[in-house]
Design an enzyme around this catalytic site. Structure first.
Site, PDB file in Angstrom:
ATOM      1  N   ASP A 322      44.749  20.270  71.489  1.00 45.72           N
ATOM      2  CA  ASP A 322      44.134  19.383  70.505  1.00 45.72           C
ATOM      3  C   ASP A 322      45.151  19.119  69.386  1.00 45.72           C
ATOM      4  OD1 ASP A 322      41.300  18.291  69.725  1.00 45.72           O
ATOM      5  OD2 ASP A 322      42.182  19.103  67.881  1.00 45.72           O
ATOM      6  N   ILE A 323      45.277  17.863  68.984  1.00 47.76           N
ATOM      7  CA  ILE A 323      46.219  17.541  67.904  1.00 47.76           C
ATOM      8  C   ILE A 323      45.601  17.983  66.573  1.00 47.76           C
ATOM      9  CG2 ILE A 323      47.545  15.724  66.776  1.00 47.76           C
ATOM     10  CD1 ILE A 323      47.349  14.104  69.317  1.00 47.76           C
ATOM     11  N   GLU A 365      41.658  12.970  71.001  1.00 47.14           N
ATOM     12  CA  GLU A 365      42.984  13.546  70.727  1.00 47.14           C
ATOM     13  C   GLU A 365      43.143  14.869  71.456  1.00 47.14           C
ATOM     14  OE1 GLU A 365      40.570  13.197  68.309  1.00 47.14           O
ATOM     15  OE2 GLU A 365      40.671  14.840  66.868  1.00 47.14           O
TER      16      GLU A 365
END
Ligand SMILES: [Mg+2]
Length: 444
Positions: A322-323, A365
């Site tokens: 996950d960003i 994301e």
């Protein structure tokens, strides 16, 4: 399965003339044809239609039965009387009562009831165009192979008179090369020739790439039954004995050549359809933005790898990525910059992973990385590689460069675990990375 509709018939650039007093006549059809590069012209009545058709460049006509000045059959008679317009096929649309009146006329292009659906009309126009394009391409290319100059001269005389492109081959040893360069639709093949028989030459031609579909008609003075049988077994499509009747030769050639052209068109359509299907297949498994596998394909791959792992006893790991603070990227730099960051990050992950596993876009994301044959420890090492690569990288955001980081969770498949349970394990580990300060790897 998606059909490429009209495009395969090479109709782009053709013009269809719609003749009707109603300006909205077949209004929706116009868009359909325009998409395939076919121009649509309109005429408000017979006079206007006649002028437009006479000006040239009209390949087919659709008209209503009732026109302001006359009925459609009269209009078609008018077109038929003029050399320039007489070969334009016309499709007439009218009521059943009108059809009964019109029955006496031969309408090149046919009749459709006014209740016909758009699909029916389009299909009919397609076949009109197809027929016309076959006519426009001329009667065909014919090659004759015969060791008798007299026979070749006779073929030449008949074929040229009827508009065929013709090529004579006296030496059968030159036949293959001539077929390759001339590309005939049909070959008139002698049987008794020096060095090679018509049987062998037929077989040889048909085993060459791209020559399988050429129609070969055997024309020989040998009329023994066994010769006919053997010829057909060798792949000739027809058999004629010398001396032959000109009309019969021509009629048979016409039938075989039109068959071949239809088949060629189908083959072309089929190959276009296959290309299209491959494209669709790629689109259906790819995430449009990043080019990685999409969620659907990810699930498919994971199920496949899980089955493989559980059957072979090999390990399997999954990393969820996950960003960190992605919302802030969007808020600060805008959504386009956010998209660019997603693309850059995907590219980087692909590069770091190389052949070791496959990455997919899991959600907004979030990414998922399937690592076949990897124990959780090895998978954690790969996850750490991904993390440091992202930490070090700078991503383009249009005018500014930007840095970011990722949080990762690693899960490993255990016996009896479902794919959902594996995803849940990795997801839980990812959550731990998040609450422990982000930019880190956690193992389930
Ligand atoms: Mg001979």
């Amino acid at each position: 399965m998606i059909l490429p509709e009209l495009s395969f018939m090479g109709m782009a650039g053709k013009t269809l003339l719609l003749v009707s007093k109603n300006p909205a006549f077949l209004g929706n059809i116009e868009n359909h044809f325009a998409r395939h590069g076919i121009g649509v012209a309109r005429a408000s009545g017979a006079k206007d239609g006649f002028v437009k058709a006479s000006a040239g460049n009209v390949d087919a006509i659709i008209c209503s039965y009732s026109l302001p000045e006359m009925t459609a059959p009269m209009f078609l008679d008018l077109l038929g009387a003029q050399r320039k317009t007489r070969d334009i096929p016309a499709l007439v649309i009218g009521s059943m009562a009108e059809e009964l009146i019109a029955k006496k006329t031969v309408i090149r292009g046919g009749w459709l009831d006014e209740g016909a659906s758009q699909k029916e009309i389009i299909a009919r126009v397609e076949s009109i165009f197809l027929e016309k394009s076959m006519l426009d391409s001329g009667p065909g290319k014919v090659m004759a192979v015969d060791d008798s100059p007299i026979a070749l001269k006779k073929f030449e005389q008949i074929l040229k008179q009827h508009g065929y492109e013709y090529m004579a081959v006296l030496d059968p040893n030159l036949a293959l090369d001539t077929v390759a360069s001339f590309k005939p639709d049909l070959i008139l093949m002698d049987q008794n020739m020096p060095n090679i028989s018509g049987f062998d030459l037929t077989r040889r031609i048909h085993t060459q790439r791209g020559m399988e579909g050429i129609k070969i008609v055997m024309v020989t003075s040998d009329q023994k039954n066994e010769t006919v049988v053997k010829a057909l077994e060798c792949g000739v499509v027809d058999f004629l004995t010398k001396p032959f009747d000109d009309e019969i030769l021509l009629a048979r050639m016409r039938a075989h050549i039109s068959n071949k052209k239809l088949f060629d068109n189908l083959a072309k359509a089929y190959s276009q359809m296959e290309k299209l299907n491959r494209k669709l297949e790629t689109i259906s498994i790819t995430d449009g933005l990043t080019g990685l596998y999409n969620h659907r394909k990810f699930v498919e791959e994971l199920v496949f790898e899980q089955g493989k792992a559980q059957a072979s006893g090999e390990p399997l790991s999954l990393v969820l990525v996950d960003i960190d603070h992605f919302k802030k990227i969007n808020d600060t730099y805008g959504h386009l910059a956010g998209d660019e960051a997603l693309r850059g990050l995907s590219k980087l992950m692909k590069k770091v992973l190389a052949e070791r596993g496959c990455a997919a876009r899991y959600g907004g994301e979030e990414f998922a990385v399937i690592l076949p044959s990897m124990e959780i420890g090895q998978a954690a090492d790969v996850a750490e590689e991904l993390r440091t690569a992202v930490e070090k990288a700078e991503f383009e955001t249009g005018n500014a460069k930007m840095k970011t980081s990722i949080s990762l969770g690693v899960g490993a498949l255990t016996e009896e675990m479902t794919t959902d349970q594996l995803i849940a394990a990795a997801d839980k580990a990812l959550y731990q990375s998040k609450i422990n300060g982000r930019n880190r790897v956690t193992c389930a």
